[in-house]
Each structure stands twice: as structure tokens, then as C-alpha cells.
Design a protein around this motif. Structure first.
Motif, short mmCIF file in Angstrom:
data_model
loop_
_atom_site.label_atom_id
_atom_site.label_comp_id
_atom_site.label_asym_id
_atom_site.label_seq_id
_atom_site.Cartn_x
_atom_site.Cartn_y
_atom_site.Cartn_z
N PRO A 124 -0.04 -6.72 -7.78
CA PRO A 124 -0.96 -6.63 -8.93
C PRO A 124 -1.21 -7.96 -9.61
CG PRO A 124 0.75 -4.93 -9.05
CD PRO A 124 1.09 -5.81 -7.89
N THR A 167 -8.62 -9.30 0.28
CA THR A 167 -9.23 -7.95 0.17
C THR A 167 -9.51 -7.41 1.56
OG1 THR A 167 -10.25 -8.45 -1.96
CG2 THR A 167 -11.20 -6.61 -0.70
N SER A 182 -9.57 -2.66 -0.43
CA SER A 182 -8.21 -2.74 -0.96
C SER A 182 -7.87 -4.19 -1.28
CB SER A 182 -7.22 -2.19 0.06
OG SER A 182 -5.90 -2.56 -0.30
N GLN A 229 0.83 -1.20 0.00
CA GLN A 229 0.00 0.00 0.00
C GLN A 229 0.86 1.24 0.00
OE1 GLN A 229 -3.45 -0.96 2.53
NE2 GLN A 229 -3.25 1.16 3.17
N ALA A 233 -4.81 -5.42 -2.64
CA ALA A 233 -3.46 -5.05 -3.09
C ALA A 233 -2.37 -5.85 -2.39
CB ALA A 233 -3.24 -3.55 -2.83
N THR A 257 -6.46 -3.43 -6.55
CA THR A 257 -6.68 -2.02 -6.24
C THR A 257 -6.22 -1.73 -4.83
OG1 THR A 257 -8.35 -0.30 -5.91
CG2 THR A 257 -9.10 -2.55 -5.62
N GLU A 258 -5.59 -0.58 -4.65
CA GLU A 258 -5.37 -0.11 -3.29
C GLU A 258 -6.70 0.45 -2.80
OE1 GLU A 258 -1.81 2.04 -2.47
OE2 GLU A 258 -0.76 1.17 -4.18
N TYR A 259 -6.74 0.89 -1.55
CA TYR A 259 -8.02 1.33 -1.00
C TYR A 259 -8.75 2.26 -1.96
CZ TYR A 259 -8.19 -0.68 3.67
OH TYR A 259 -8.33 -1.55 4.72
N ALA A 260 -9.93 1.83 -2.36
CA ALA A 260 -10.74 2.64 -3.28
C ALA A 260 -12.19 2.58 -2.82
CB ALA A 260 -10.62 2.12 -4.71
N THR A 274 -16.25 -5.35 -5.74
CA THR A 274 -15.01 -4.88 -6.34
C THR A 274 -14.33 -6.07 -6.99
OG1 THR A 274 -12.90 -3.77 -5.91
CG2 THR A 274 -13.69 -5.25 -4.21
#
Ligand SMILES: *[C@@H]1O[C@H](CO)[C@@H](O)[C@H](O)[C@H]1NC(C)=O
Ligand SMILES: *[C@@H]1O[C@H](CO)[C@@H](O)[C@H](O)[C@H]1NC(C)=O
Ligand SMILES: *[C@@H]1O[C@H](CO)[C@@H](O)[C@H](O)[C@H]1NC(C)=O
Length: 502
Positions: free
Chosen positions: A440, A492, A434, A31, A436, A464-467, A460
Motif C-alpha cells: 500500500p 500495475t 492491480s 494479492q 498492489a 488496489t488489488e485487481y479491480a 486507475t
């Protein structure tokens, strides 16, 4: 049974994942360090805009009496002057049903009536003597006007009418001469005007002197211009406390300080002190990529040189309180009637901060507010962590996927109690997620579903990082929210979840 190819892919993933220390063993979060400074209000822009808006009005000469109160208008958004409805502003950032727009102001013989009568109207200023030209109020929060029987200077008739107009706290009573429509066209045949306002005004605001040509031009005769006499003002001894908007709770106020708090999303000016309008603007504000949806608003009145000038709704993604309500104004602008309202989340402890079994690093499958479940044979496939490095904010977060990397099963995470909601109402589920942790390549396979009473409503997928993630739902009154997903080493994290009524 996985197919041979699928098996090979899984094997390859496991090999590449062997270097990864699982979250349960306090592995490194993949992160970008979150170095977010939460914005605070730009008060210079607010003051500057307050000096530009002109939302002071008097009853128009050519409008019939008893017009419906117009919906609250937005007169500025983030420093740009506008002239649009709350519904339009709120739907620009998020398309919402217009019919939901609450009508705080308007004809209301119901609770508004009882409230108005509880207050006491007092004379704020006298009119000038009958023979002299006077002026009517040109002020903010104009609602509508009527004409009352002009056989006498009928203040009581005006006050009685005001009590039927929701939000009416002040009236301006005056004669208007040479208004052709009052004299000959409108059925009432009275020139004694009674103008209703949603704010208190003073004699300093007697700025409408008439002077308009209302009578038709006949030949070369001079058209007589309108003029005003005996303009008096009557107001409640104090402003009525507004009802708390649906989906919100009062945090503080009224005070003389506006919030100067972190998590600021921007502001709107509105044309009257309308907490429901602010609530709708907050609901429709859209999201901050780091902070999520609007969680709090601060409404206050700007008084410039002693005169009510505009009404501000400042919006925040973090809930503020009275301790930061320290902006009392600048120069001639004074902050008045400041109130803070927090948006209520139907989800208890959506930030997982209630898990406090340690003060550094620990995890659990369940605690008082949340329950993690693994399929049979799975271990810690859904868990809750106390560990600041994994959290979006604070120290708590939840994890889907076997916490110690023991199995590849998907876990389920659900609140300990069903959500108490208003049956039939629309809500929005908002979270930060997230996927991550394992990088990736591995996290490309990440997938989390948001289930609402068993139905998938959102989720989701992919690295992805925190989104921010959100899903719209309709409540049944007692609702089951479940997050399902993870398949270690595909993990996640979930944090900062809210379930807001919209
Ligand atoms: C704002 O819009 C209303 C309705 O469209 C209109 O009557 C009014 O004149 C406008 N005011 C300004 C200042 O543009
Ligand atoms: C009452 O209003 C009507 C219509 O404007 C006007 O013709 C009449 O002179 C007014 N009467 C008084 C006493 O002002
Ligand atoms: C107005 O018109 C009338 C007749 O058309 C004329 O007698 C009179 O002088 C005019 N008055 C003015 C001030 O122009």
C-alpha cells in the motif's frame, strides 16, 4: 531534475523497495488469493418467478386497431415482478441513451417482410361453428391487432397484414360481437379481428371469452356483453431465426437446454422472444466486481404445461457454450428455443492468454497480439507475463513499470493492430487492474492512463488489488488503445480487457 525533496522521497522508496523482488524475477504477488466461486443460475428462483408472471394478453376491447407494437417489456428482474421497459431496466444500472433502443418488433416492410413470406402459415386450430360462442387467444407475445373486411371470413387479409408486422409469427382471427367501438366508432366498420403474436399459440390458450360491457347503458335496458365466434389460429410452420443482435455472435441454439454455467449475473423475463432486448439488458446489466461486465446471454422460452409463459434472458460475465446448456426445465416447466449469444470484444486477446512461450513463468516485451514499449533508456517498462499468480484469470497478464526494477520509467502497452470498430459507435473499454505488488505505501503512487487515439479516457490510481476499470469511448473505425503507467517499484498489472460496443 527531481527537486531535493522529491529525490529524498524517491530514495526512501527505493530503500524500502530493496526488499521487494521485482515481478521480472518472479517476486511474490501482493494479492489476496482469489478464491472466487463463479455463481451459476438459481433455477429454483427462475421457476418460481415463471409461475408468478402473467404476461398473457388478448387485444383489448377498447383499443383502436393498428396500434404500434409496444416496446418489449421486462416483466421480472432477478425474481422480482416488474412492468417496465428494457430501456428503463438497462439504464438503472448504467445510464444509456434511450434512442439507441433497437426496435426489433414493429412495422417493418423491409427485411422482416421478406423473412415472413419465406415461412408458410398453416392452420393451427379451427374456430367453432358460426352460431357458437368461442374464445380468442389469451397468450404471450401479443403484438397488436387489426380488423379485416368482414364480408367474408377473411383469413388471407389477416395473414397479409401479419406479414407487415415485424415479429408476427401467429394470428388469431375471430368475430367480436357487441363491441360498440368496432360497430360504430372505429372507421373500419368491421368486427372481424386479427390479432398478431410473436409466438405460436394453440387452442388450449383460447381463454378470452369476452363478456365485457362495451355498449353504453341506455335507461334500464340490459347492456349486451361482448362475445366471440369462429376463433381460428394460423402460424408459421416454425419460428423464424432471429437476426443476431449488433455487437454479439450466436454461440449455440436453438436447443431445449438453458445454460447452467458459471459467471451468472442474474436474469430478466421479457414479454416476447426478443434477442435485441436481451442484448440491451446485457449491455446495461452493470458489472460484477470479480467478473466485470456482461459478456454473454442465454435467451430461452419457458413453456409451462405446454403453454408459452415467459421469455428469459440470463446474463453471464463469462462466455458459456452449448456444453453447459443442460437445464431442460423442472416439473411442468420446459425450456425451449434456448440460444446463447456472446458479446464481441473489438480487442484481440485482451486477457493476454495468447502469450504462451512457457508453461510456468516467463515474460516478454511483445508478442503477436501486444506490444510493450519503454521510453529511451528504459528496460521492460511494459511487459507481458505468463504466470498464473500475477493474472486476474488464466495465466496471462501485462505489467506496467520496469519488470526487473531497473528504472522508474512509465511503459506503454498497446495492441499489435489498431482496433477494428464501427465508426461513430460508442464503445466501453473494460479491464481489471492491480497496483498492489509493492504494498500500500509504495503503490499509493500508482497511476495508469487509458489512452484512446492519444486522448486520456480513464485509468486507475493508488494502491488496489485487481479491480474493475472502465472508460467510455467513441470509435473512429480504426482505433489505437494504449495503457501508460508504472514507475518501478510502483507496478500495475492489467488483465481481462474488453472493448465492447454499447
Ligand atoms: C404495465 O404497464 C403498461 C404501461 O404502463 C400498462 O398498460 C399495463 O397495464 C401494465 N401491466 C401491469 C400488469 O401492470
Ligand atoms: C361487420 O362488422 C360490422 C361492424 O362491427 C357489423 O356491423 C356487421 O354486422 C358485420 N358484418 C358481418 C357480415 O358480420
Ligand atoms: C324499464 O323502464 C320502462 C319505462 O321506464 C318500464 O316500463 C319497464 O317496466 C322497465 N323494465 C324493467 C325490466 O325494469
Amino acid at each position: 531534475m527531481p527537486s531535493p525533496t522529491r529525490f529524498l522521497v524517491l530514495a526512501a522508496l527505493l530503500v524500502s523497495a530493496t526488499a521487494i523482488v521485482p515481478p521480472g524475477h518472479q517476486g511474490l504477488p501482493h494479492q489476496t488469493p482469489t478464491d472466487i466461486t463463479h455463481p451459476t443460475p438459481d433455477n429454483a428462483v427462475i421457476v418460481d418467478t415463471a409461475n408468478q408472471v402473467d404476461q398473457k394478453t388478448a387485444p383489448p376491447v377498447d383499443t383502436p386497431p393498428n396500434a404500434a407494437v409496444a416496446p418489449t417489456l421486462v416483466t421480472a428482474v432477478d425474481g422480482t415482478i416488474t412492468n417496465t421497459t428494457v430501456a428503463d431496466v438497462a439504464s438503472t444500472s448504467r445510464r444509456r441513451r434511450h434512442h439507441q433502443i433497437a426496435r426489433k418488433f414493429g412495422r417493418d416492410p423491409g427485411d422482416g417482410l421478406a423473412k415472413r413470406q419465406a415461412g408458410k402459415f398453416e392452420k393451427v386450430f379451427d374456430g367453432l361453428a358460426a352460431g357458437q360462442h368461442d374464445a380468442s387467444i389469451q397468450g404471450t407475445a401479443y403484438l397488436t391487432y387489426t380488423v379485416v373486411n368482414n364480408a367474408t371470413y377473411n383469413v388471407q387479409g389477416c395473414l397479409d397484414w401479419c406479414s407487415t408486422i415485424k415479429g408476427c409469427v401467429f394470428v388469431n382471427v375471430y368475430y367480436e360481437f357487441n363491441n360498440y367501438l368496432l360497430d360504430f366508432v372505429f372507421g373500419e366498420k368491421s368486427n372481424l379481428k386479427c390479432a398478431a403474436y410473436g409466438d405460436l399459440h394453440t387452442a388450449a390458450e383460447k381463454l378470452n371469452f369476452g363478456g365485457q360491457a362495451s355498449y353504453p347503458q341506455v335507461g334500464n335496458e340490459t347492456v349486451p356483453l361482448t362475445y366471440i365466434t369462429q376463433s381460428s389460429g394460423w402460424g408459421l410452420d416454425s419460428l423464424v431465426d432471429p437476426d443476431t443482435p449488433d455487437g454479439y455472435e450466436l454461440v449455440f441454439g436453438p436447443t431445449g437446454g438453458a445454460n447452467n454455467a458459471p459467471g451468472y449475473m442474474g436474469f430478466s423475463f421479457i414479454d416476447k422472444y426478443d434477442v435485441d432486448a436481451c442484448a440491451l439488458l446485457c449491455n446495461g446489466r452493470g458489472v460484477d466486481p470479480n467478473g466485470g461486465g456482461c459478456a454473454y446471454f442465454n435467451i430461452w422460452r419457458a413453456v409451462v404445461d405446454g403453454v408459452p409463459t415467459t421469455y428469459t434472458c440470463s446474463m453471464y460475465y463469462l462466455v458459456a457454450d452449448e456444453s453447459t446448456a443442460v437445464n431442460y426445465g423442472q416439473g411442468p416447466l420446459v425450456v425451449t428455443l434456448s440460444r446463447g449469444y456472446a458479446r464481441k470484444s473489438a480487442l484481440i486477446d485482451g486477457g493476454f492468454e495468447g502469450y504462451t512461450a512457457c508453461d510456468d513463468f516467463c515474460l516478454t516485451e511483445s508478442y503477436a497480439n501486444w506490444v510493450g514499449t519503454s521510453p529511451s533508456g528504459g528496460t521492460f517498462d511494459a511487459s507481458i507475463f505468463f504466470f498464473q499468480a500475477y493474472a486476474h484469470t488464466g495465466h496471462g497478464s501485462a505489467l506496467l513499470g520496469s519488470a526487473f526494477g531497473i528504472d522508474g520509467e512509465a511503459g506503454s502497452l498497446t495492441p499489435a493492430q489498431p482496433l477494428q470498430t464501427d465508426k461513430g459507435a460508442n464503445y466501453v473499454v473494460q479491464c481489471f487492474m492491480s497496483s498492489a505488488f509493492s504494498g500500500p505505501q509504495i503503490e499509493a503512487a500508482a497511476k495508469v492512463d487509458i489512452l484512446w487515439n492519444g486522448e486520456r479516457v480513464g485509468g486507475t490510481s493508488g494502491f488496489t488489488e485487481y479491480a474493475f476499470v472502465q472508460a467510455s469511448v467513441v470509435a473512429t473505425g480504426s482505433d489505437k488503445l494504449v495503457f501508460v503507467g508504472g514507475s518501478a517499484p510502483v507496478w500495475t498489472f492489467i488483465d481481462d480487457c474488453k472493448v465492447y460496443k454499447v
